[in-house]
Scaffold this active site. Sequence first.
Site, PDB file in Angstrom:
ATOM      1  NE  ARG A   1      32.085  47.324  36.531  1.00 52.00           N
ATOM      2  CZ  ARG A   1      32.795  46.658  35.549  1.00 52.00           C
ATOM      3  NH1 ARG A   1      33.162  45.505  35.394  1.00 52.00           N
ATOM      4  NH2 ARG A   1      33.377  47.361  34.220  1.00 52.00           N
TER       5      ARG A   1
ATOM      6  NE  ARG B   1      34.490  38.819  41.608  1.00 52.23           N
ATOM      7  CZ  ARG B   1      34.584  38.691  40.209  1.00 52.23           C
ATOM      8  NH1 ARG B   1      33.506  39.482  39.673  1.00 52.23           N
ATOM      9  NH2 ARG B   1      35.223  37.803  39.868  1.00 52.23           N
TER      10      ARG B   1
ATOM     11  CD  GLU C   1      37.810  40.573  32.671  1.00 56.92           C
ATOM     12  OE1 GLU C   1      37.462  41.625  32.373  1.00 56.92           O
ATOM     13  OE2 GLU C   1      37.021  39.812  33.165  1.00 56.92           O
TER      14      GLU C   1
ATOM     15  CB  SER D   1      37.085  42.751  28.920  1.00 57.22           C
ATOM     16  OG  SER D   1      36.189  42.105  28.144  1.00 57.22           O
TER      17      SER D   1
ATOM     18  NE  ARG E   1      40.085  42.346  38.634  1.00 58.11           N
ATOM     19  CZ  ARG E   1      39.191  41.465  38.425  1.00 58.11           C
ATOM     20  NH1 ARG E   1      39.650  40.637  37.244  1.00 58.11           N
ATOM     21  NH2 ARG E   1      38.145  40.983  39.064  1.00 58.11           N
TER      22      ARG E   1
END
Length: 427
Positions: A262, A277, A349, A352, A391
């Site tokens: 990403r 991130r 988070e 999801s 994560r």
Amino acid sequence: MLDIKWIRENAAELDAALAKRGAEPQAAELIALDEKRRAAVQGLQDMQSRRNAASKEIGLAMAQKDAARAEALKAEVAEFKTSMPAMEEEERQLTAALNDALSRIPNVPLDDVPVGKDEHDNVVARTHGEKPGFAYKPLEHFEIGEGLGYMNFEGAAKLSGARFTVLMGPLARLERALGQFMVDVHTTEHGYTEVNPPLMVRDDAMYGTGQLPKFSEDLFQTTDGRWLIPTAEVPLTNLVSGDILDQDKLPLRFTALTPCFRSEAGSAGRDTRGMLRQHQFMKCELVSITDADTAIAEHERMTAAAEEVLKRLGLHFRTMTLCTGDMGFGARKTYDIEVWLPGQDAYREISSCSVCGDFQGRRMNARYRGKDDKATRFVHTLNGSGVAVGRALIAVLENYQNPDGSVTVPDVLVPYMGGMKVITKAV
């Protein structure tokens, strides 16, 4: 993508749903564009009908030896041949414009989704476990990793620039162990089929799951036009693109452990330190392809599967129901699982899980048919992280850190670590 027929019949409902998402009304504009398209289609059909009729009338006029009428009809048909290509092109352009406009409209939230503006309006659905206590100020994951000597950000920056990490030795193995553990749980206990998909896909695949055209700036593209996957949701969901499935074989459940890529175009200045991130990260993805009747139950089941991973790792987390303003583009309802990070003193988070209705099925033209049904319906799709491996690594480091800088390996990972129970500083 939403059905224009549904929009025509439920214009007020669409605009109300968009308002809940904080978006401007779109129904009137979409319907007006569809009216132009329908008029062009009707005009073209009328011209084709008249051309066919005129062609038959030519034969009749010639049989009746009415040369003047035959020549007039021939001239009329010739005029159609000249004017029809322009009308066909107009119809193609209007259809493309409508499809492009529809492809940029987000999904309609379910009725039980809380209405809100952003993450501050999300609602806690449930929590698991307790926050761990420390007799000292716990360190953040990058402090732990660098202190151990197995997490190298400077080396990664030298190779690739910002938002990359080099893991070495036991930390590289710990990340691999986490991913393998997740896939094993989902395939042996939760009924998912493991898939090793391509990491590069075509435009159609990105369009099918909703990344294109709206979110192209968040993606990496190769020199030959393919896209690096931002999540394995893209190839896994598109496995059924264009297919007609037997309803009695649903749901299909797929899982994959892959790198994800990403650009993080909209996150400048956020989480610049550490691994939270990244441009490249590992994730265990869950995808379900199902029907309209079972999609909601499948959503609860998928979320529970992701939660089970964190439970076995002994991590404290909470599951949030996202509000309308914080949901993803293609979702009708989303649960975010947020793991506790003591070094940050915050929840972050880690998964999801979304139910998308037939939003992606329509874009992919993926359908199913019941045993006794003649008509087909678009499949309903779901996707979720089961969970984000990087994560999870962060969470393990921060929750299992020791005062001497070492990290205890969670019991369920010890077999994947070759029996190693504690990660100590590199000598």
